[in-house]
Design a protein around this motif. Structure first.
Motif, PDB file in Angstrom:
ATOM      1  N   ARG A  31      -4.154  12.943   5.427  1.00 26.16           N
ATOM      2  CA  ARG A  31      -5.479  13.278   4.904  1.00 26.16           C
ATOM      3  C   ARG A  31      -5.650  12.786   3.470  1.00 26.16           C
ATOM      4  O   ARG A  31      -6.763  12.536   3.027  1.00 26.16           O
ATOM      5  N   GLY A  32      -4.573  12.652   2.745  1.00 25.87           N
ATOM      6  CA  GLY A  32      -4.674  12.177   1.378  1.00 25.87           C
ATOM      7  C   GLY A  32      -4.622  10.672   1.244  1.00 25.87           C
ATOM      8  O   GLY A  32      -4.581  10.153   0.119  1.00 25.87           O
ATOM      9  N   HIS A  33      -4.634   9.965   2.364  1.00 21.85           N
ATOM     10  CA  HIS A  33      -4.507   8.504   2.358  1.00 21.85           C
ATOM     11  C   HIS A  33      -5.825   7.815   2.706  1.00 21.85           C
ATOM     12  O   HIS A  33      -6.745   8.426   3.260  1.00 21.85           O
ATOM     13  N   ALA A  34      -5.878   6.536   2.374  1.00 22.74           N
ATOM     14  CA  ALA A  34      -7.005   5.702   2.794  1.00 22.74           C
ATOM     15  C   ALA A  34      -6.796   5.356   4.266  1.00 22.74           C
ATOM     16  O   ALA A  34      -5.784   4.747   4.628  1.00 22.74           O
ATOM     17  N   LEU A  35      -7.746   5.742   5.102  1.00 23.38           N
ATOM     18  CA  LEU A  35      -7.611   5.556   6.540  1.00 23.38           C
ATOM     19  C   LEU A  35      -8.597   4.510   7.038  1.00 23.38           C
ATOM     20  O   LEU A  35      -9.732   4.418   6.566  1.00 23.38           O
ATOM     21  N   ILE A  36      -8.141   3.730   8.000  1.00 22.16           N
ATOM     22  CA  ILE A  36      -8.949   2.687   8.628  1.00 22.16           C
ATOM     23  C   ILE A  36      -9.311   3.180  10.021  1.00 22.16           C
ATOM     24  O   ILE A  36      -8.426   3.524  10.808  1.00 22.16           O
ATOM     25  N   GLY A  37     -10.606   3.232  10.320  1.00 21.19           N
ATOM     26  CA  GLY A  37     -11.010   3.796  11.609  1.00 21.19           C
ATOM     27  C   GLY A  37     -12.266   3.168  12.166  1.00 21.19           C
ATOM     28  O   GLY A  37     -12.639   2.052  11.809  1.00 21.19           O
ATOM     29  N   VAL A  38     -12.916   3.918  13.044  1.00 16.61           N
ATOM     30  CA  VAL A  38     -14.059   3.416  13.805  1.00 16.61           C
ATOM     31  C   VAL A  38     -15.366   3.955  13.234  1.00 16.61           C
ATOM     32  O   VAL A  38     -15.382   4.895  12.444  1.00 16.61           O
ATOM     33  N   GLU A  39     -16.461   3.337  13.670  1.00 17.77           N
ATOM     34  CA  GLU A  39     -17.786   3.791  13.260  1.00 17.77           C
ATOM     35  C   GLU A  39     -18.305   4.894  14.167  1.00 17.77           C
ATOM     36  O   GLU A  39     -19.112   5.729  13.749  1.00 17.77           O
ATOM     37  N   ARG A  40     -17.867   4.882  15.430  1.00 19.98           N
ATOM     38  CA  ARG A  40     -18.307   5.882  16.398  1.00 19.98           C
ATOM     39  C   ARG A  40     -17.086   6.485  17.084  1.00 19.98           C
ATOM     40  O   ARG A  40     -16.003   5.913  17.051  1.00 19.98           O
ATOM     41  N   ASP A  41     -17.291   7.622  17.702  1.00 21.32           N
ATOM     42  CA  ASP A  41     -16.187   8.300  18.384  1.00 21.32           C
ATOM     43  C   ASP A  41     -15.596   7.360  19.434  1.00 21.32           C
ATOM     44  O   ASP A  41     -16.307   6.561  20.051  1.00 21.32           O
TER      45      ASP A  41
ATOM     46  N   TYR B 240       0.839  -1.203   0.000  1.00 27.03           N
ATOM     47  CA  TYR B 240       0.000   0.000   0.000  1.00 27.03           C
ATOM     48  C   TYR B 240       0.871   1.249   0.000  1.00 27.03           C
ATOM     49  O   TYR B 240       0.642   2.201  -0.763  1.00 27.03           O
ATOM     50  N   LEU B 241       1.904   1.262   0.857  1.00 25.57           N
ATOM     51  CA  LEU B 241       2.790   2.429   0.942  1.00 25.57           C
ATOM     52  C   LEU B 241       3.603   2.596  -0.335  1.00 25.57           C
ATOM     53  O   LEU B 241       3.923   3.725  -0.735  1.00 25.57           O
ATOM     54  N   ALA B 242       3.924   1.487  -1.012  1.00 21.34           N
ATOM     55  CA  ALA B 242       4.643   1.590  -2.287  1.00 21.34           C
ATOM     56  C   ALA B 242       3.766   2.269  -3.340  1.00 21.34           C
ATOM     57  O   ALA B 242       4.264   3.031  -4.186  1.00 21.34           O
ATOM     58  N   ARG B 243       2.457   2.013  -3.292  1.00 21.18           N
ATOM     59  CA  ARG B 243       1.535   2.625  -4.251  1.00 21.18           C
ATOM     60  C   ARG B 243       1.254   4.084  -3.911  1.00 21.18           C
ATOM     61  O   ARG B 243       1.241   4.945  -4.785  1.00 21.18           O
ATOM     62  N   ARG B 244       1.002   4.350  -2.637  1.00 17.11           N
ATOM     63  CA  ARG B 244       0.500   5.666  -2.233  1.00 17.11           C
ATOM     64  C   ARG B 244       1.562   6.561  -1.627  1.00 17.11           C
ATOM     65  O   ARG B 244       1.344   7.766  -1.475  1.00 17.11           O
ATOM     66  N   GLY B 245       2.702   5.983  -1.260  1.00 19.58           N
ATOM     67  CA  GLY B 245       3.762   6.771  -0.642  1.00 19.58           C
ATOM     68  C   GLY B 245       3.612   6.844   0.866  1.00 19.58           C
ATOM     69  O   GLY B 245       2.510   6.753   1.406  1.00 19.58           O
TER      70      GLY B 245
ATOM     71  N   LEU C 239      -5.888  -2.291   2.944  1.00 20.46           N
ATOM     72  CA  LEU C 239      -6.925  -1.300   2.659  1.00 20.46           C
ATOM     73  C   LEU C 239      -6.472   0.121   2.944  1.00 20.46           C
ATOM     74  O   LEU C 239      -7.035   1.076   2.412  1.00 20.46           O
ATOM     75  N   GLY C 240      -5.490   0.279   3.817  1.00 20.72           N
ATOM     76  CA  GLY C 240      -5.031   1.621   4.133  1.00 20.72           C
ATOM     77  C   GLY C 240      -4.199   1.652   5.398  1.00 20.72           C
ATOM     78  O   GLY C 240      -3.626   0.639   5.810  1.00 20.72           O
ATOM     79  N   ILE C 241      -4.143   2.828   6.017  1.00 22.69           N
ATOM     80  CA  ILE C 241      -3.369   3.051   7.247  1.00 22.69           C
ATOM     81  C   ILE C 241      -4.312   2.968   8.440  1.00 22.69           C
ATOM     82  O   ILE C 241      -5.373   3.604   8.458  1.00 22.69           O
ATOM     83  N   GLY C 242      -3.929   2.192   9.434  1.00 24.55           N
ATOM     84  CA  GLY C 242      -4.751   2.056  10.624  1.00 24.55           C
ATOM     85  C   GLY C 242      -3.901   1.879  11.867  1.00 24.55           C
ATOM     86  O   GLY C 242      -2.667   1.817  11.801  1.00 24.55           O
TER      87      GLY C 242
END
Length: 300
Positions: free
Chosen positions: A188-198, A174-179, A235-238
């Motif tokens: 902010r320019g990346h695909a981020l993995i996070g939560v559904e609620r705070d 993923y990092l090779a593709r997106r840097g 899928l991204g950064i998490g």
């Protein structure tokens, strides 16, 4: 002379509460539906009040039924604890011990420790509950629990196993593709993995300088295991445990100097169980194993 309800009646009552119908409750307890109905009717007759009303969607508890739920659940916990206590002599490392831990700790970290323990004590039986809800050791929902916060109840025995480091990670491809992002703001320019609620994790990101919102995440789940799977899938950064990520050569830390935080790790049991050999063996094994894990040196 009145006849007091027996445990099987309360067990049937609790099953209907949980399942929502007589048929589903009967299947859950592996008994016939007429037997389930009779137990509920007998309990209502002995208590002198209705516990359920029939609706198109199934059986709904009355106000009295709802008020009795906590008592029935306490009885169920006591019954399960009694069975575990009777599973062996107090001085033997044998019988059943129920362990509670968060999803990731239970699924990813504990099994090798428990395998070594059971290899040394083949008569030991482990019930493992992977849950991010802190099961109540005081009420004997669990015999031994792994917690990420220090317990405050004086009736509990607790040992600190160390601090588990959490950080940002992503797959190398993923990092090779997106840097690799150079700053938190650049994420902010990346695909981020996070939560559904705070959550505390999201608030920690914001406190570190990244004004991240739930809407910024392309993959969202409140399951830590699902987030870990998403990171491993690219899928991204998490966020995940750094020592766990270090075991996977496909994963790489992201901005370890800019973001990270520690989760204090404690092993807990009730003081009444401290001299029960099987519980003590599990408690000590988890203290040793999680202390080694928390002390893992992670190289970026």
């Amino acid at each position: 002379m009145s006849i007091e309800p027996d445990w099987e009646q309360y067990r049937a009552f609790l099953a209907v509460l949980r399942e929502g119908s007589l048929s589903a409750a009967a299947r859950a307890l592996a008994i016939a539906q007429p037997t389930m109905r009779r137990r509920i009717e007998d309990l209502e007759a002995q208590l002198g009040t209705a516990l359920f009303t029939r609706t198109p969607g199934g059986l709904q508890p009355t106000e009295t039924g709802l008020a009795l739920r906590g008592h029935a659940e306490a009885m169920a916990l006591a019954a399960a604890a009694l069975i575990r206590s009777a599973s062996s002599e107090a001085g033997e490392i044998a019988g059943t011990v129920r362990v509670s831990a968060s999803e990731v700790i239970a699924v990813e970290i504990l099994p090798p420790m428990l395998a070594r323990l059971q290899a040394a004590h083949p008569a030991l039986v482990i019930e493992l509950s992977p849950s991010n809800r802190n099961e109540d050791v005081l009420r004997r929902e669990a015999d031994v629990a792994v917690r990420m916060v220090a317990p405050v109840q004086t009736a509990l025995i607790a040992r600190r196993a160390g601090a588990v480091r959490l950080g940002l990670h992503a797959r190398r491809d993923y990092l090779a593709r997106r840097g690799m992002p150079e700053t938190l703001e650049a994420m902010r320019g990346h695909a981020l993995i996070g939560v559904e609620r705070d959550s505390p994790v999201l608030r920690a990101l914001r406190a570190s300088g990244l004004p991240m919102a739930i809407e910024d995440c392309c993959f969202r789940s409140d399951s830590d295991l699902a987030q870990l799977a998403a990171i491993r899938a690219g899928l991204g950064i998490g966020i995940c445990q750094s020592a766990l990520a270090a075991r996977d050569p496909a994963l790489r830390p992201v901005l370890p100097g800019a973001f990270g935080f520690d989760l204090e790790t404690w092993i807990v049991c009730h003081e009444n169980l401290r001299n029960v050999a099987r519980v003590r063996a599990v408690f000590d094994a988890l203290v040793r194993g999680l202390s080694d894990y928390a002390g893992t040196r992670v190289v970026g």
